[in-house]
Scaffold this motif. Sequence first.
Motif, mmCIF file in Angstrom:
data_model
loop_
_atom_site.group_PDB
_atom_site.id
_atom_site.type_symbol
_atom_site.label_atom_id
_atom_site.label_comp_id
_atom_site.label_asym_id
_atom_site.label_seq_id
_atom_site.Cartn_x
_atom_site.Cartn_y
_atom_site.Cartn_z
ATOM 1 N N HIS A 32 -19.294 -25.188 -3.812
ATOM 2 C CA HIS A 32 -18.848 -24.121 -3.131
ATOM 3 C C HIS A 32 -19.191 -22.596 -3.778
ATOM 4 O O HIS A 32 -18.161 -21.627 -4.227
ATOM 5 C CB HIS A 32 -16.995 -24.085 -3.379
ATOM 6 C CG HIS A 32 -17.260 -25.378 -2.456
ATOM 7 N ND1 HIS A 32 -16.604 -25.770 -1.205
ATOM 8 C CD2 HIS A 32 -16.798 -26.730 -2.524
ATOM 9 C CE1 HIS A 32 -16.359 -26.213 -0.348
ATOM 10 N NE2 HIS A 32 -16.706 -27.306 -1.493
ATOM 11 N N TYR B 126 -14.136 -26.852 -9.094
ATOM 12 C CA TYR B 126 -14.391 -28.116 -8.338
ATOM 13 C C TYR B 126 -15.087 -26.136 -6.881
ATOM 14 O O TYR B 126 -16.007 -25.909 -6.256
ATOM 15 C CB TYR B 126 -13.807 -28.518 -7.155
ATOM 16 C CG TYR B 126 -14.650 -28.854 -6.048
ATOM 17 C CD1 TYR B 126 -15.365 -29.965 -5.575
ATOM 18 C CD2 TYR B 126 -14.331 -28.316 -4.600
ATOM 19 C CE1 TYR B 126 -15.600 -30.623 -4.872
ATOM 20 C CE2 TYR B 126 -14.476 -29.003 -3.503
ATOM 21 C CZ TYR B 126 -15.173 -30.047 -3.597
ATOM 22 O OH TYR B 126 -15.964 -30.568 -2.590
ATOM 23 N N HIS C 190 -9.787 -26.865 -4.105
ATOM 24 C CA HIS C 190 -10.741 -25.521 -2.616
ATOM 25 C C HIS C 190 -9.825 -23.961 -3.180
ATOM 26 O O HIS C 190 -8.330 -24.540 -3.164
ATOM 27 C CB HIS C 190 -10.286 -26.182 -1.700
ATOM 28 C CG HIS C 190 -11.375 -26.834 -1.526
ATOM 29 N ND1 HIS C 190 -10.632 -28.906 -0.631
ATOM 30 C CD2 HIS C 190 -13.212 -26.833 -1.717
ATOM 31 C CE1 HIS C 190 -11.878 -28.989 -0.515
ATOM 32 N NE2 HIS C 190 -13.060 -28.410 -0.915
ATOM 33 N N HIS D 36 -18.277 -31.050 4.538
ATOM 34 C CA HIS D 36 -18.483 -29.419 4.305
ATOM 35 C C HIS D 36 -20.035 -28.873 5.458
ATOM 36 O O HIS D 36 -21.062 -29.800 4.886
ATOM 37 C CB HIS D 36 -18.733 -28.757 3.178
ATOM 38 C CG HIS D 36 -17.797 -28.755 2.236
ATOM 39 N ND1 HIS D 36 -16.315 -28.881 2.956
ATOM 40 C CD2 HIS D 36 -17.126 -29.603 1.016
ATOM 41 C CE1 HIS D 36 -15.306 -28.538 1.532
ATOM 42 N NE2 HIS D 36 -15.780 -29.783 0.868
#
Length: 549
Positions: free
Chosen positions: A172, A237, A308, A516
């Motif tokens: 990410h 993450y 997230h 994603h």
Amino acid sequence: MDIIFGRNKKEQLEPLRARVTGRIPAWLQGTLLRNGPGMHTVGETRYNHRFDGLALLHSFTIRDGEIYYRSKYLRSDTYNANIEANRIVVSEFGTMAYPDPCKNIFSKAFSYLSHTIPDFTDNCLINIMKCGEDFYATTETNYIRKINPQTLETLEKVDYRKHVAVNLATSHPHYDDAGNVLNIGTSIVDKGKTKYVIFKIPATVSGGGKKGLSPLKRMEVFCSIASRSLLSPSYYYSFGVTESYIVFLEQPFKMDILKMATAYLRGMSWASCLAFHREDKTYIHIIDQRTRKPVLTKFYTDPMVVFHHVNAYEEDGCLLFDVIAYEDSSLYQLFYLANLDKDFEENSRLTSVPALKRFAVPLHMDKNAEAGSNLIKLSSTTARALKEKEDQVYCQPELLYEGLELPRINYTHNGKQYRYVFAAEVQWSPILTKILIIKYDILTKSSLKWGEVHCWPVEPVFVPTPGAKDEDHRIILSAIVSTDPQKLPFLLVLDAKSFTELARASVDVEMHLDLHGLFIPGADWDAGKQASSREERDRAAERHVAPRT
Ligand SMILES: CC1=C(/C=C/C(C)=C/C=C/C(C)=C/C=O)C(C)(C)CCC1
Ligand SMILES: [Fe+2]
């Protein structure tokens, strides 16, 4: 549940025209490109965890009101080795695999040794990253795979370690307005140190069009933060950015490096080397992008697990950051396929539900503030930051909403003030009963939702119109998988303001529940034809042939 999680999905190599009902706005042109696990068994062998499956790329190309779907497995070295052996031979997050069980004991011992420093998988199943003009499939190891976003072909394998010393990196990354990539990885026991390394990949490299001058070659370390522990760094993450700062959470969900080094010998998976330490704290690192150094104040909060980050921004001398937080690491437990198979309903009892939480940290310490006083004076949040010592602050978040995951925002507001979170809402009562798409308004604390019986929505992607003034102008795209065999999967097109359905495009395929992806705007692709990758264009340029765009 087998329909959703278990069954291997077939590739759709030729673009397949979807059946559109409703009206796709004429300005909406481009490709939604997504990634996720699509194959959970190889031969007689089976992966243990939902985050192990072989990466299946898929895309919805929207052009002049029509939508074309295609999908293709990422031809990673992992995929090729597995298919050739007709069994799983490369270890993934929740599955430890053994390359050659037929060798004798001596060669076995040798291969154990060569696994002491593990070579991780290149099964890049989580996300898609844009680097300059190029696209990469990503996971959390040191490998990324370049892909052709049009044909979904797999191109070269990139090892981050050739450019910066990281053994793991997030899937990410963030992008600034110029398209430069910012990411963070962990460098494990390198020259006696374990650290978190923030690195940058420039969007453009002068002369970048020529072969060999990939932006990756200009990757640079932005800053690094020493891990609190040499042999048990935090697992993380994602991370957050504001206009001037970076937010990194060193959470008490940790990797045990010694366990990882011996996992192969012990027949244990990487996942079993992660542990939540509920007796520990979560350390909040705030890095000043101007000095490239962490601010000196030590911020911390209670133990939690965050996958997230949603967004972060600065307001009146404070930094606000929003995350989806859990009280423990039970999410990873939930996704063991054996649990999903047996009785999903029984096993979907999470011991903690994902909660949207807002944290606030003061960027300047009030030296005169008394110990115990709240340093946050904002009227916009009830999040608190309690001064404990001169350089130590304890943060208490504001709970905004319970039951949200897979958050997305209008990315033009990333790092800036924002109001809307688009996400999947998971309803537990006490088991997982429903997944909806939700638009949560942080200002009014109200929400709009979309849901339909038998439908399993994935992460909603926000697509703005160029030059739009309103943050929620204009579209949400979400690939919807159905548990009803009579109902085809479809791409849902929602009006982001009203959350009403504008159109849906059903495709006659068995679609996987992905993770994603991103939207690539542009009308210049011909969905029906194989278009050229940058390499192909470069080759064309070398032959003095006008390249296709
Ligand atoms: C292979 C491998 C890893 C992979 C982790 C993965 C693939 C995590 C996926 C997480 C997702 C999808 C979370 C969603 O919320 C680790 C643990 C980094 C350690 C080293 C080897
Ligand atoms: Fe994610």
